[in-house]
Design a protein around this motif. Structure first.
Motif, mmCIF file in Angstrom:
data_model
loop_
_atom_site.group_PDB
_atom_site.id
_atom_site.type_symbol
_atom_site.label_atom_id
_atom_site.label_comp_id
_atom_site.label_asym_id
_atom_site.label_seq_id
_atom_site.Cartn_x
_atom_site.Cartn_y
_atom_site.Cartn_z
ATOM 1 N N MET A 1 0.844 -1.194 0.000
ATOM 2 C CA MET A 1 0.000 0.000 0.000
ATOM 3 C C MET A 1 0.885 1.251 0.000
ATOM 4 O O MET A 1 0.633 2.214 -0.721
ATOM 5 N N ALA A 2 1.957 1.220 0.817
ATOM 6 C CA ALA A 2 2.848 2.384 0.877
ATOM 7 C C ALA A 2 3.490 2.630 -0.480
ATOM 8 O O ALA A 2 3.626 3.784 -0.917
ATOM 9 N N GLY A 3 3.869 1.548 -1.176
ATOM 10 C CA GLY A 3 4.508 1.702 -2.483
ATOM 11 C C GLY A 3 3.583 2.377 -3.488
ATOM 12 O O GLY A 3 3.975 3.318 -4.184
ATOM 13 N N ILE A 4 2.340 1.899 -3.545
ATOM 14 C CA ILE A 4 1.398 2.459 -4.532
ATOM 15 C C ILE A 4 1.059 3.912 -4.170
ATOM 16 O O ILE A 4 1.084 4.809 -5.012
ATOM 17 N N VAL A 5 0.748 4.128 -2.865
ATOM 18 C CA VAL A 5 0.374 5.487 -2.437
ATOM 19 C C VAL A 5 1.558 6.435 -2.631
ATOM 20 O O VAL A 5 1.392 7.579 -3.065
ATOM 21 N N ASN A 6 2.754 5.943 -2.334
ATOM 22 C CA ASN A 6 3.935 6.794 -2.478
ATOM 23 C C ASN A 6 4.076 7.293 -3.916
ATOM 24 O O ASN A 6 4.292 8.490 -4.146
ATOM 25 N N ASP A 7 3.929 6.404 -4.874
ATOM 26 C CA ASP A 7 4.038 6.829 -6.279
ATOM 27 C C ASP A 7 3.038 7.945 -6.576
ATOM 28 O O ASP A 7 3.355 8.933 -7.242
ATOM 29 N N ALA A 8 1.799 7.745 -6.080
ATOM 30 C CA ALA A 8 0.737 8.717 -6.361
ATOM 31 C C ALA A 8 1.031 10.062 -5.687
ATOM 32 O O ALA A 8 0.946 11.125 -6.316
ATOM 33 N N VAL A 9 1.423 10.006 -4.408
ATOM 34 C CA VAL A 9 1.652 11.258 -3.669
ATOM 35 C C VAL A 9 2.881 11.988 -4.218
ATOM 36 O O VAL A 9 2.886 13.225 -4.357
ATOM 37 N N VAL A 10 3.916 11.225 -4.553
ATOM 38 C CA VAL A 10 5.124 11.853 -5.113
ATOM 39 C C VAL A 10 4.762 12.570 -6.414
ATOM 40 O O VAL A 10 5.231 13.674 -6.690
ATOM 41 N N LYS A 11 3.895 11.977 -7.189
ATOM 42 C CA LYS A 11 3.456 12.600 -8.450
ATOM 43 C C LYS A 11 2.755 13.938 -8.163
ATOM 44 O O LYS A 11 3.018 14.954 -8.801
ATOM 45 N N VAL A 12 1.849 13.919 -7.170
ATOM 46 C CA VAL A 12 1.107 15.149 -6.838
ATOM 47 C C VAL A 12 2.066 16.227 -6.335
ATOM 48 O O VAL A 12 1.976 17.389 -6.721
ATOM 49 N N LEU A 13 3.007 15.820 -5.474
ATOM 50 C CA LEU A 13 3.862 16.825 -4.840
ATOM 51 C C LEU A 13 5.000 17.282 -5.747
ATOM 52 O O LEU A 13 5.310 18.472 -5.819
ATOM 53 N N PHE A 14 5.638 16.314 -6.413
ATOM 54 C CA PHE A 14 6.884 16.648 -7.125
ATOM 55 C C PHE A 14 6.757 16.602 -8.641
ATOM 56 O O PHE A 14 7.719 16.928 -9.344
ATOM 57 N N GLY A 15 5.609 16.173 -9.164
ATOM 58 C CA GLY A 15 5.464 16.069 -10.619
ATOM 59 C C GLY A 15 6.571 15.210 -11.188
ATOM 60 O O GLY A 15 6.862 14.124 -10.676
ATOM 61 N N ASP A 16 7.224 15.736 -12.225
ATOM 62 C CA ASP A 16 8.315 14.958 -12.842
ATOM 63 C C ASP A 16 9.682 15.440 -12.374
ATOM 64 O O ASP A 16 10.701 15.170 -13.012
ATOM 65 N N LYS A 17 9.710 16.170 -11.253
ATOM 66 C CA LYS A 17 10.981 16.777 -10.829
ATOM 67 C C LYS A 17 11.831 15.861 -9.966
ATOM 68 O O LYS A 17 12.847 16.276 -9.435
ATOM 69 N N ILE A 18 11.374 14.663 -9.783
ATOM 70 C CA ILE A 18 12.118 13.746 -8.915
ATOM 71 C C ILE A 18 12.296 12.422 -9.670
ATOM 72 O O ILE A 18 11.404 12.018 -10.424
ATOM 73 N N SER A 19 13.460 11.792 -9.477
ATOM 74 C CA SER A 19 13.657 10.513 -10.175
ATOM 75 C C SER A 19 12.844 9.448 -9.454
ATOM 76 O O SER A 19 12.516 9.580 -8.271
ATOM 77 N N ARG A 20 12.542 8.374 -10.179
ATOM 78 C CA ARG A 20 11.761 7.291 -9.585
ATOM 79 C C ARG A 20 12.500 6.707 -8.368
ATOM 80 O O ARG A 20 11.914 6.466 -7.317
ATOM 81 N N ALA A 21 13.831 6.556 -8.530
ATOM 82 C CA ALA A 21 14.623 5.964 -7.447
ATOM 83 C C ALA A 21 14.544 6.835 -6.187
ATOM 84 O O ALA A 21 14.350 6.333 -5.077
ATOM 85 N N ASP A 22 14.678 8.160 -6.371
ATOM 86 C CA ASP A 22 14.618 9.048 -5.206
ATOM 87 C C ASP A 22 13.227 9.033 -4.580
ATOM 88 O O ASP A 22 13.075 9.032 -3.360
ATOM 89 N N GLY A 23 12.206 9.072 -5.435
ATOM 90 C CA GLY A 23 10.821 9.013 -4.934
ATOM 91 C C GLY A 23 10.614 7.771 -4.093
ATOM 92 O O GLY A 23 9.961 7.808 -3.046
ATOM 93 N N ALA B 1 -1.822 5.139 3.250
ATOM 94 C CA ALA B 1 -1.319 3.762 3.151
ATOM 95 C C ALA B 1 -1.710 2.928 4.369
ATOM 96 O O ALA B 1 -2.136 1.775 4.228
ATOM 97 N N THR B 2 -1.589 3.502 5.571
ATOM 98 C CA THR B 2 -1.922 2.686 6.749
ATOM 99 C C THR B 2 -3.430 2.412 6.783
ATOM 100 O O THR B 2 -3.852 1.320 7.152
ATOM 101 N N THR B 3 -4.237 3.397 6.384
ATOM 102 C CA THR B 3 -5.692 3.158 6.357
ATOM 103 C C THR B 3 -6.002 1.964 5.456
ATOM 104 O O THR B 3 -6.737 1.054 5.836
ATOM 105 N N LEU B 4 -5.414 1.953 4.264
ATOM 106 C CA LEU B 4 -5.743 0.891 3.307
ATOM 107 C C LEU B 4 -5.175 -0.462 3.741
ATOM 108 O O LEU B 4 -5.709 -1.506 3.376
ATOM 109 N N THR B 5 -4.126 -0.443 4.556
ATOM 110 C CA THR B 5 -3.577 -1.704 5.073
ATOM 111 C C THR B 5 -4.614 -2.430 5.933
ATOM 112 O O THR B 5 -4.724 -3.651 5.916
ATOM 113 N N TRP B 6 -5.398 -1.640 6.697
ATOM 114 C CA TRP B 6 -6.399 -2.253 7.584
ATOM 115 C C TRP B 6 -7.565 -2.864 6.809
ATOM 116 O O TRP B 6 -8.357 -3.633 7.356
ATOM 117 N N LEU B 7 -7.706 -2.485 5.549
ATOM 118 C CA LEU B 7 -8.877 -2.946 4.792
ATOM 119 C C LEU B 7 -8.885 -4.460 4.603
ATOM 120 O O LEU B 7 -9.933 -5.105 4.726
#
Ligand code: HEM
Length: 460
Positions: free
Chosen positions: A149-171, A270-276
């Motif tokens: 859940m953290a992995g999927i949410v992280n990709d989404a949130v990083v996109k919202v916050l950083f757009g394309d300004k961050i590398s995938r590895a750093d995100g 991510a933690t909310t969705l983990t409980w689901l």
């Protein structure tokens, strides 16, 4: 239960003495608090934990007073916030001038309109992660629910916050670092009186995680300043707003806001969705309705922002999930001046524990409070309940900025996963919450990922 005679009270407050609280507290502090709230029926109560004697505020009326009516007197200071400040700095999750200026800068970025403008990108980012789940399904390899859940949410949130300004590895370095920081802070959250000159368990991991976050975020800020983009991501907007101050303070303020919003947005979702998953496992009838809705609305996918409004039952499931497992399970306040709550004199400096986890379990306000029942949130079923009987997103001027984003992002995520897979819980329950900065299960939950076409039986 004793009566506190030392406190200067208008009426005497019940105090739960340390020897009665500590054994339960050490084993399961989250539920110990909820049990105390239940025992006193939502009345204001004081906990005596050695030198630390906070009030537990669970009655919706009192929660409303602390978070909204008297919010200028009850601030994010002391317990919980002080240790977190080493991670978040002076930001949107603080108080005073820095908070005010951050709220003004960030609020316009999370409106319905703004979220609608980024929803396509969110849906694509989430869908892109589904191939990874497919690989696990193909290999018959289980996944760790919290990590996935953290992995999927992280990709989404990083996109919202950083757009394309961050590398995938750093995100991808952000999620584990933040998870470690939020998890290793537990000792300091529970022992707020411990001086920082004394090293406590978790300190080293915490500081290392903060350094990793800084190593990722500062260079991205410098790059965003040097190459301003279209401004549709949060970092561009913040750099634009704080553009005058290119010295350290400006970068620091942007870093503090980004790290705070990143944490508020990613850990909680991510933690909310983990409980689901354990809830669906334990309630096949809820799971069947959820699958049916997603099959009907999303079909084989991919999920689109246009599906979200039609995923009504999915929303009810999420609302009920947030009732039983509010990620922000505790957010204390400190009295800045003498005050009064529930007829009790509150001295300046007192800590007020606000816990939606406890309030959401009060029998006085909830029928069968421990039962997972999304029907409570059926639009036609809604009983008239106190606004602050349910407050997973807080309330008053500090109310969560990301509520709308959550109710777009989480249905997209469930639509993406459940249009292609079923998650079967491998780990034996029960799942007890750990008292970290956000509510997470104490033990790992392993899930088998099964492709939808391969599922047999009534609940597909
Ligand atoms: C399940 C998801 C979420 C939950 C349960 C949650 C919960 C909360 C709670 C309880 C507060 C109030 C804290 C307090 O009063 O001290 C809060 C504040 C906040 N949340 Fe969320 N949140 C969630 C998702 C998000 C998302 C997706 C964002 C992304 C923008 C976000 C951003 C914030 C911010 C910036 C604040 C601070 C607001 C202020 O103090 O002015 N949250 N959240």
């Amino acid at each position: 239960m004793s009566i506190d005679a030392s406190a200067q009270t208008l009426r005497r407050v019940k105090t739960i003495p340390v020897h009665r609280v500590l054994p339960d507290f050490a084993r399961d502090p989250v539920n110990a608090l909820a049990d105390i709230g239940g025992q006193v029926g939502g009345e204001l109560v004081r906990l005596s934990l050695g030198p630390f004697r906070p009030y537990l505020v669970t009655h919706p009326e009192h929660v409303q007073q602390v978070l909204k009516g008297d919010w200028t007197n009850y601030q994010r200071e002391g317990m919980f916030w002080r240790p977190l400040r080493r991670l978040l700095g002076a930001s949107i999750l603080g108080e005073g001038r820095p908070w005010e200026s951050s709220r003004k800068a960030l609020q316009p970025l999370f409106t319905t309109r703004y979220v609608a403008s980024i929803a396509d990108r969110l849906a694509e980012t989430i869908t892109a992660r589904m191939d990874e789940l497919d690989e696990y399904a193909g290999k018959g390899q289980p996944v760790n629910a919290a990590e996935e859940m953290a992995g999927i949410v992280n990709d989404a949130v990083v996109k919202v916050l950083f757009g394309d300004k961050i590398s995938r590895a750093d995100g991808e370095r952000l999620a584990p670092a933040y998870h470690t920081a939020a998890g290793s802070i537990t000792f300091r959250l529970l022992m707020p009186f411990m001086p920082y000159s004394v090293r406590v368990p978790g300190d080293r991991a915490f500081m290392k995680a903060v350094k990793t976050i800084d190593d990722v975020v500062f260079p991205v800020i410098r790059k965003a300043r040097a190459e301003p983009g279209d401004g549709s991501d949060v970092i561009s907007a913040l750099c634009g707003l704080r553009g005058d101050d290119t010295e350290g303070a400006g970068d620091r303020q942007i870093r503090d806001d980004l790290v705070s919003v990143y944490g508020a947005a990613s850990e909680s979702t991510a933690t909310t969705l983990t409980w689901l998953w354990p809830q669906l496992d334990a309630h096949p009838e809820v799971a069947a309705r959820l699958y049916e809705e997603i099959d009907r609305v999303v079909g084989p996918g991919p999920v689109k922002p246009g599906h979200v409004a039609e995923l009504r039952y999915t929303r009810m499931v999420l609302q009920e999930l947030l009732r039983l497992y509010p990620a922000g399970w505790i957010f204390p306040r400190m009295a800045m001046r003498d005050g009064e709550v529930d007829g009790v004199r509150i001295k300046a400096g007192s800590q007020m524990l606000i816990s939606p986890y406890a309030t959401h379990r009060l029998e006085r306000f909830w029928d069968r409070p421990l039962e997972f029942d999304p029907e409570r949130f059926a639009p036609e079923e809604q009983p008239r309940r106190h606004k602050y009987a349910y407050f997973p997103f807080g309330g008053g001027p500090h109310q969560c900025l990301g509520q709308h984003l959550f109710y777009v992002e989480a249905p997209l995520l469930l639509g993406a996963i459940l249009s292609r897979f079923r998650m079967r819980v491998r780990t034996e329950g029960p799942f007890i919450p750990a008292p970290a900065a956000s509510l997470r299960p104490r033990k790992d939950i392993e899930l088998d990922v099964v492709r939808v076409g391969h599922v047999t039986g009534g609940t597909r």
